[in-house]
Design a protein around this motif. Structure first.
Motif, mmCIF file in Angstrom:
data_model
loop_
_atom_site.group_PDB
_atom_site.id
_atom_site.type_symbol
_atom_site.label_atom_id
_atom_site.label_comp_id
_atom_site.label_asym_id
_atom_site.label_seq_id
_atom_site.Cartn_x
_atom_site.Cartn_y
_atom_site.Cartn_z
ATOM 1 N N LEU A 53 0.825 -1.208 0.000
ATOM 2 C CA LEU A 53 0.000 0.000 0.000
ATOM 3 C C LEU A 53 0.859 1.259 0.000
ATOM 4 N N ALA A 54 1.957 1.238 0.738
ATOM 5 C CA ALA A 54 2.885 2.380 0.727
ATOM 6 C C ALA A 54 3.505 2.539 -0.662
ATOM 7 N N ASN A 55 3.823 1.433 -1.308
ATOM 8 C CA ASN A 55 4.373 1.476 -2.664
ATOM 9 C C ASN A 55 3.354 2.083 -3.631
ATOM 10 N N GLU A 56 2.075 1.712 -3.473
ATOM 11 C CA GLU A 56 1.032 2.283 -4.328
ATOM 12 C C GLU A 56 0.855 3.782 -4.076
ATOM 13 N N ARG A 57 0.929 4.207 -2.820
ATOM 14 C CA ARG A 57 0.817 5.646 -2.522
ATOM 15 C C ARG A 57 1.965 6.420 -3.160
ATOM 16 N N HIS A 102 9.772 1.584 -11.351
ATOM 17 C CA HIS A 102 10.189 1.490 -9.950
ATOM 18 C C HIS A 102 9.127 0.788 -9.110
ATOM 19 N N TYR A 103 7.857 1.104 -9.339
ATOM 20 C CA TYR A 103 6.761 0.469 -8.603
ATOM 21 C C TYR A 103 6.781 -1.042 -8.801
ATOM 22 N N LEU A 104 6.912 -1.482 -10.047
ATOM 23 C CA LEU A 104 6.913 -2.916 -10.330
ATOM 24 C C LEU A 104 8.124 -3.607 -9.713
ATOM 25 N N ARG A 105 9.280 -2.954 -9.780
ATOM 26 C CA ARG A 105 10.504 -3.533 -9.213
ATOM 27 C C ARG A 105 10.381 -3.663 -7.699
#
Length: 120
Positions: free
Chosen positions: A12-16, A81-84
């Motif tokens: 969730l932090a990565n999505e934000r 970056h999100y996917l990695r």
């Protein structure tokens, strides 16, 4: 009820973070479009009122297009970056990327210096 994925808060932090990059990219693209449209206004006013010196602003259109390109590059980089990070979180191998942060910070400092020189 416990979640099956122990890394939900990390994802969730990565999505934000991705959403923050999306908002920033949209703002940069919108600013580039606005600057580009303003350059058209400067060209038109220069034809109507020739004594207005718009020659100093002849690169404004390119600046606007460059900002649009920068926004697109930012979005592609943010998605990468999100996917990695997402894969790293699932594999429990996540390590912060200091190199990317250093390069991004150096690029922003360089752009700030160029903008400062251009203003004077």
């Amino acid at each position: 009820m416990e979640s099956k994925n122990p890394h939900v808060s990390d994802h969730l932090a990565n999505e934000r973070t991705l959403l923050a990059w999306i908002r920033t990219a949209i703002a940069v693209i919108a600013f580039g479009v606005a600057i580009n449209r303003f350059s058209l206004f400067l060209m038109e006013i220069n034809q109507v009122v020739p004594e207005v010196r718009a020659a100093a602003n002849r690169h404004v259109g390119a600046l606007g297009a460059g900002l649009v390109a920068l926004g697109i590059v930012m979005m592609v980089g943010a998605l990468w970056h999100y996917l990695r990070v997402s894969r790293s979180i699932d594999a429990e191998t996540y390590r912060p990327s200091t190199r990317i942060m250093m390069v991004a910070s150096a690029a922003i400092v360089a752009m700030g210096i160029v903008a400062l020189v251009w203003l004077f």
